[in-house]
Scaffold this motif. Structure first.
Motif, PDB file in Angstrom:
ATOM      1  N   ASP A   8       0.871  -1.175   0.000  1.00  0.00           N
ATOM      2  CA  ASP A   8       0.000   0.000   0.000  1.00  0.00           C
ATOM      3  C   ASP A   8       0.904   1.220   0.000  1.00  0.00           C
ATOM      4  O   ASP A   8       1.294   1.731   1.054  1.00  0.00           O
ATOM      5  CB  ASP A   8      -0.914   0.002   1.224  1.00  0.00           C
ATOM      6  CG  ASP A   8      -1.908   1.176   1.193  1.00  0.00           C
ATOM      7  OD1 ASP A   8      -1.780   2.032   0.295  1.00  0.00           O
ATOM      8  OD2 ASP A   8      -2.790   1.231   2.060  1.00  0.00           O
TER       9      ASP A   8
ATOM     10  N   SER B  17       0.310   4.179  -0.677  1.00  0.00           N
ATOM     11  CA  SER B  17      -0.291   5.452  -0.277  1.00  0.00           C
ATOM     12  C   SER B  17       0.046   5.771   1.180  1.00  0.00           C
ATOM     13  O   SER B  17      -0.006   6.940   1.585  1.00  0.00           O
ATOM     14  CB  SER B  17      -1.812   5.407  -0.445  1.00  0.00           C
ATOM     15  OG  SER B  17      -2.406   4.509   0.487  1.00  0.00           O
TER      16      SER B  17
ATOM     17  N   GLU C 103      -4.070  -3.003 -12.012  1.00  0.00           N
ATOM     18  CA  GLU C 103      -3.953  -3.564 -10.658  1.00  0.00           C
ATOM     19  C   GLU C 103      -2.523  -4.015 -10.391  1.00  0.00           C
ATOM     20  O   GLU C 103      -1.973  -3.786  -9.308  1.00  0.00           O
ATOM     21  CB  GLU C 103      -4.917  -4.740 -10.485  1.00  0.00           C
ATOM     22  CG  GLU C 103      -6.392  -4.359 -10.435  1.00  0.00           C
ATOM     23  CD  GLU C 103      -6.791  -3.758  -9.105  1.00  0.00           C
ATOM     24  OE1 GLU C 103      -5.947  -3.687  -8.198  1.00  0.00           O
ATOM     25  OE2 GLU C 103      -7.967  -3.349  -8.982  1.00  0.00           O
TER      26      GLU C 103
ATOM     27  N   LYS D 237      -4.170  -0.417  -8.205  1.00  0.00           N
ATOM     28  CA  LYS D 237      -5.499   0.183  -8.125  1.00  0.00           C
ATOM     29  C   LYS D 237      -6.244  -0.076  -9.422  1.00  0.00           C
ATOM     30  O   LYS D 237      -5.653  -0.465 -10.433  1.00  0.00           O
ATOM     31  CB  LYS D 237      -5.395   1.680  -7.864  1.00  0.00           C
ATOM     32  CG  LYS D 237      -4.626   2.452  -8.920  1.00  0.00           C
ATOM     33  CD  LYS D 237      -4.404   3.897  -8.516  1.00  0.00           C
ATOM     34  CE  LYS D 237      -3.486   4.038  -7.347  1.00  0.00           C
ATOM     35  NZ  LYS D 237      -3.190   5.440  -6.985  1.00  0.00           N
ATOM     36  N   SER D 238      -7.538   0.131  -9.402  1.00  0.00           N
ATOM     37  CA  SER D 238      -8.364  -0.109 -10.574  1.00  0.00           C
ATOM     38  C   SER D 238      -8.204   1.018 -11.588  1.00  0.00           C
ATOM     39  O   SER D 238      -7.747   2.117 -11.249  1.00  0.00           O
ATOM     40  CB  SER D 238      -9.836  -0.208 -10.162  1.00  0.00           C
ATOM     41  OG  SER D 238     -10.300   1.061  -9.734  1.00  0.00           O
TER      42      SER D 238
ATOM     43  N   THR E 291     -10.036   4.102 -10.309  1.00  0.00           N
ATOM     44  CA  THR E 291      -9.340   4.831  -9.245  1.00  0.00           C
ATOM     45  C   THR E 291      -8.204   5.674  -9.810  1.00  0.00           C
ATOM     46  O   THR E 291      -7.996   6.819  -9.396  1.00  0.00           O
ATOM     47  CB  THR E 291      -8.798   3.850  -8.192  1.00  0.00           C
ATOM     48  OG1 THR E 291      -9.882   3.111  -7.628  1.00  0.00           O
ATOM     49  CG2 THR E 291      -8.072   4.593  -7.079  1.00  0.00           C
ATOM     50  N   PHE E 292      -7.472   5.122 -10.777  1.00  0.00           N
ATOM     51  CA  PHE E 292      -6.394   5.887 -11.398  1.00  0.00           C
ATOM     52  C   PHE E 292      -6.962   7.086 -12.158  1.00  0.00           C
ATOM     53  O   PHE E 292      -6.402   8.185 -12.118  1.00  0.00           O
ATOM     54  CB  PHE E 292      -5.591   4.997 -12.342  1.00  0.00           C
ATOM     55  CG  PHE E 292      -4.432   5.700 -13.005  1.00  0.00           C
ATOM     56  CD1 PHE E 292      -3.390   6.207 -12.242  1.00  0.00           C
ATOM     57  CD2 PHE E 292      -4.383   5.853 -14.378  1.00  0.00           C
ATOM     58  CE1 PHE E 292      -2.313   6.868 -12.844  1.00  0.00           C
ATOM     59  CE2 PHE E 292      -3.320   6.508 -14.994  1.00  0.00           C
ATOM     60  CZ  PHE E 292      -2.282   7.010 -14.222  1.00  0.00           C
TER      61      PHE E 292
ATOM     62  N   ASP F 175      -7.664   9.664  -9.719  1.00  0.00           N
ATOM     63  CA  ASP F 175      -6.415  10.302  -9.283  1.00  0.00           C
ATOM     64  C   ASP F 175      -6.036  11.435 -10.231  1.00  0.00           C
ATOM     65  O   ASP F 175      -5.615  12.519  -9.799  1.00  0.00           O
ATOM     66  CB  ASP F 175      -5.273   9.282  -9.242  1.00  0.00           C
ATOM     67  CG  ASP F 175      -5.398   8.300  -8.101  1.00  0.00           C
ATOM     68  OD1 ASP F 175      -6.207   8.535  -7.186  1.00  0.00           O
ATOM     69  OD2 ASP F 175      -4.681   7.280  -8.128  1.00  0.00           O
TER      70      ASP F 175
END
Length: 320
Positions: free
Chosen positions: A153, A155, A256, A261-262, A265-266, A269
Motif C-alpha cells: 500500500d 499510499s 492492478e 489500483k483499478s 481509481t487511477f 487520481d
C-alpha cells in the motif's frame, strides 16, 4: 532500546543521517529530563569494516555479527532511484550477504525496519512475504512486479505489522525514526518532533505523481494519455479498452498489477491532480468541475477534501 543500522556501500546519505540525528536528539533531550541512561543505543553495522556512502563519505562500521543483541535492525535506503540501477545493487555480493543476515535476524525475532529503497532489502530477504508494507511511491510498480506476494500500500507513509515496519519515500526515514521513538516514549517522540520541526504524515498519497507511475508500463502509459484526454467526459472501462485495443480484463489486470489500483481509481487520481492544479491558479470551481467531469461543484469539493485532506480555501492559501 538497542538499534542496529545496517549500512551498505552507496547508502542514501540523507536517510542515514536523518535516522542518526533523530535518535541523537532524542537522547540529548531525554538527558535534560532525567538522569537515567540514554533511551537509545544506536550503532552502525555492516558486512564490511568500512563503507562508502553515495556522496563519497567513508564510514567505519561494526560487524553485522554483533546485531544479535539488538531490539531492532534498521535498513536505510540505497541511493538507487530507478529500477535498473536498483536491480544491479540488489545483486551485489555485499547486498546478498546482508540479505542473508536479515533472514537470520528475522528468524531470531529481532524487529525489522526499513525506509524507502531499504524496504526492497527486506522484501528480497522474504521478510515481507504475505504481509503488509509500503515503499517509495516512485518505485511501487517495480516493487509489485518483483514481490507479488507482498501486500503493498504505497499510499501509506508507515506500515507496521508483526514486528516489521516499513516507511515511504526518502524523507520517510524521519517518519520511521519517530515511529520507533514512540515505541519507547510517545512524549519524547512529540518533544523531538517539535524540537526538530518535524511534521509526521500518515500518507504519501499527496506526493504521488500519477503520470510518473504510468511510465512504468507501455499500456498504462497509453491509458494515462487517454484518461487525460477524456477527463471531462467521465470514465468508461469499455470505452478506454476499445480506444486502447485491449480487453477490459486486460486493462483491469494491468492497472492492478502495475499501480495497485483499478482503472477507475487511477482515472479519479488524474481528476484530482488536474483539479488541484486549476484550484491553485484561481480557476472558478464551476469551470474546474466541468473540466474534470463532475456535474456539480459540491461533489468535487467533497472529493478534494476527502482525498487531499484540505478544502479549496486551504489549497488556494498554500499557493499565496
Amino acid at each position: 532500546m538497542k538499534l542496529s543500522v545496517l549500512v551498505l556501500d552507496g547508502v542514501f546519505d540523507t536517510g542515514l543521517t536523518v535516522l542518526l540525528d533523530t535518535f541523537s536528539t532524542a537522547n540529548e533531550l531525554a538527558a535534560t529530563q532525567t538522569s537515567a541512561p540514554p533511551p537509545f543505543e544506536v550503532k552502525l553495522v555492516g558486512v564490511r569494516k568500512r563503507i562508502r556512502t553515495a556522496q563519497g563519505f567513508s564510514i567505519e562500521v561494526e560487524s553485522a555479527d554483533t546485531v544479535h543483541r539488538s531490539d531492532w535492525v534498521i535498513v536505510p535506503a540505497l541511493n538507487a532511484k530507478q529500477p535498473e540501477p536498483l536491480t544491479e545493487a540488489l545483486a551485489r555480493r555485499d547486498v546478498r550477504k546482508a540479505i542473508t543476515h536479515l533472514q537470520t535476524w528475522r528468524a531470531e525475532g529481532i524487529g525489522m525496519a526499513a525506509a524507502c529503497i531499504g524496504t526492497f532489502l527486506l522484501a528480497e530477504a522474504g521478510v515481507l512475504d504475505h504481509g503488509e508494507a509500503t515503499t517509495t511511491w516512485s518505485l511501487a510498480p517495480f516493487f509489485r512486479q518483483r514481490y507479488p506476494t507482498v501486500k503493498l500500500d504505497d499510499s501509506r507513509m508507515i506500515v507496521a505489522s508483526h514486528g516489521v515496519v516499513t516507511a515511504g519515500a526518502a524523507m520517510g526515514h524521519l517518519d520511521l525514526a519517530l515511529w520507533l521513538l514512540k515505541q519507547t516514549s510517545p512524549e519524547l517522540a512529540t518533544l523531538v518532533a517539535r524540537f526538530m520541526l518535524i511534521d509526521t504524515r500518515a500518507s504519501q498519497a499527496h506526493y504521488i505523481i500519477p503520470d510518473y507511475l504510468a511510465h512504468a508500463d507501455p499500456l498504462i502509459e497509453r491509458f494515462e494519455r487517454w484518461a487525460r484526454d477524456n477527463l471531462s467526459k467521465g470514465f468508461s472501462l469499455k470505452g478506454a479498452s476499445e480506444a486502447l485495443s485491449v480487453g477490459t480484463r486486460t486493462l483491469q489486470r494491468r492497472t492492478e498489477a502495475v499501480l495497485g489500483k483499478s482503472p477507475l481509481t487511477f482515472f479519479q487520481d488524474l481528476r484530482i491532480e488536474r483539479a488541484q492544479q486549476l484550484v491553485s491558479v484561481g480557476v472558478g470551481m464551476e469551470k474546474i468541475a466541468s473540466e474534470v467531469g463532475y456535474a456539480d461543484t459540491a461533489t468535487l469539493r467533497t472529493l478534494l477534501r476527502r482525498r487531499l485532506g484540505r478544502g479549496v480555501r486551504e489549497l488556494r492559501a498554500e499557493i499565496r
